[in-house]
Design a protein around this motif. Sequence first.
Motif, PDB file in Angstrom:
ATOM      1  N   LEU A   1     -21.113  15.268 -31.208  1.00  0.00           N
ATOM      2  CA  LEU A   1     -21.589  16.577 -30.764  1.00  0.00           C
ATOM      3  C   LEU A   1     -22.486  16.433 -29.535  1.00  0.00           C
ATOM      4  N   ASN A   2     -23.357  15.421 -29.566  1.00  0.00           N
ATOM      5  CA  ASN A   2     -24.266  15.201 -28.432  1.00  0.00           C
ATOM      6  C   ASN A   2     -23.505  14.809 -27.168  1.00  0.00           C
ATOM      7  N   ILE A   3     -22.398  14.105 -27.355  1.00  0.00           N
ATOM      8  CA  ILE A   3     -21.562  13.743 -26.197  1.00  0.00           C
ATOM      9  C   ILE A   3     -20.901  15.005 -25.635  1.00  0.00           C
ATOM     10  N   GLY A   4     -20.415  15.879 -26.533  1.00  0.00           N
ATOM     11  CA  GLY A   4     -19.811  17.142 -26.094  1.00  0.00           C
ATOM     12  C   GLY A   4     -20.803  18.066 -25.397  1.00  0.00           C
ATOM     13  N   ALA A   5     -22.085  17.937 -25.788  1.00  0.00           N
ATOM     14  CA  ALA A   5     -23.137  18.769 -25.182  1.00  0.00           C
ATOM     15  C   ALA A   5     -23.617  18.186 -23.860  1.00  0.00           C
ATOM     16  N   GLY A   6     -23.230  16.927 -23.590  1.00  0.00           N
ATOM     17  CA  GLY A   6     -23.712  16.270 -22.377  1.00  0.00           C
ATOM     18  C   GLY A   6     -25.125  15.724 -22.530  1.00  0.00           C
ATOM     19  N   LEU A   7     -25.605  15.633 -23.776  1.00  0.00           N
ATOM     20  CA  LEU A   7     -26.951  15.088 -24.024  1.00  0.00           C
ATOM     21  C   LEU A   7     -26.905  13.569 -24.123  1.00  0.00           C
ATOM     22  N   LEU A   8     -25.694  13.046 -24.308  1.00  0.00           N
ATOM     23  CA  LEU A   8     -25.504  11.609 -24.487  1.00  0.00           C
ATOM     24  C   LEU A   8     -24.240  11.244 -23.731  1.00  0.00           C
ATOM     25  N   GLU A   9     -24.282  10.108 -23.051  1.00  0.00           N
ATOM     26  CA  GLU A   9     -23.093   9.695 -22.300  1.00  0.00           C
ATOM     27  C   GLU A   9     -22.344   8.641 -23.112  1.00  0.00           C
ATOM     28  N   SER A  10     -21.028   8.797 -23.204  1.00  0.00           N
ATOM     29  CA  SER A  10     -20.262   7.806 -23.966  1.00  0.00           C
ATOM     30  C   SER A  10     -20.138   6.520 -23.152  1.00  0.00           C
ATOM     31  N   SER A  11     -19.913   5.399 -23.860  1.00  0.00           N
ATOM     32  CA  SER A  11     -19.732   4.113 -23.179  1.00  0.00           C
ATOM     33  C   SER A  11     -18.365   4.073 -22.497  1.00  0.00           C
TER      34      SER A  11
END
Length: 279
Positions: A63-73
């Motif tokens: 969810l945080n990746i979809g929100a742009g709060l976390l960047e995936s590796s």
Amino acid sequence: MPDITNHNHNDYALELLDITCTFRSRDDAGQRYTAVSNTTLRINAGEFVSVVGPTGCGKSTLLNIGAGLLESSLGEVRVFGEPLRGINTRAGYMFQSDALMPWRSALDNVMMGLQYRGVPDSEARAQGQVWLERVGLGEFGDRYPHQLSGGMRKRTALAQVLALDPDIILMDEPFSALDIQTRQLMENEVLDLWAAKKKAVLFITHDLDEAIAMSDRVVVLSAGPGTHPIGEFIIDLPRPRDVAEARNQPRFVALHTQIWNVLRDEVLKGYAQQLKKVA
């Protein structure tokens, strides 16, 4: 005005494509933990999708990746066909804990996002009031969060997200702290508000009943580390739905059995891992 250029209707609202997310621990020299591995998840505009999986399997990470709060590796996030860079401005996020400012009244909390977007105060106040009324809190705009019950705080948080009219709504176990009656009221309210505007919803929950009662589609994640989807189920229960009534339908029971058969082993694996950590 929403930007409708370049969006044909086949576009997915949100795509998580081949997402892998690895964290490096701070204390142990370079020890890595892969929370999510090779995960692809697509949500259509107007579709309500729930993600279920064992505790600690990486649902919130997605969810945080979809929100742009976390960047995936590794992998890519697309929002209405465009690669996501930074924060997902087309998404509203409803957290597990209330993100309400304790020093602001309910109305001031609902207005806050609009003010950040540059909406003049008088207009933000009027829109905020409309949303408080929609979630049944029209009379409570001047109360502070500590003067509201848990259910009322959730309603305020919901109004805060919906007031921004996002195209995508991301919800991270938003009702897990509520008692069962309040929870069912909130679930029905969300479904009513969603039906009126048909936004894309990505809903994270531990509760399989909740996922089935609310969704168009349920995605099951494996136990971590390296969580990934292991099952996907179309929920073909008729709409509009009342979550309490939906649970009594034979089709609901059949879907629950089918999904639980996939989820159960993963929950047991997840549980064994949690015990290992404690030991």
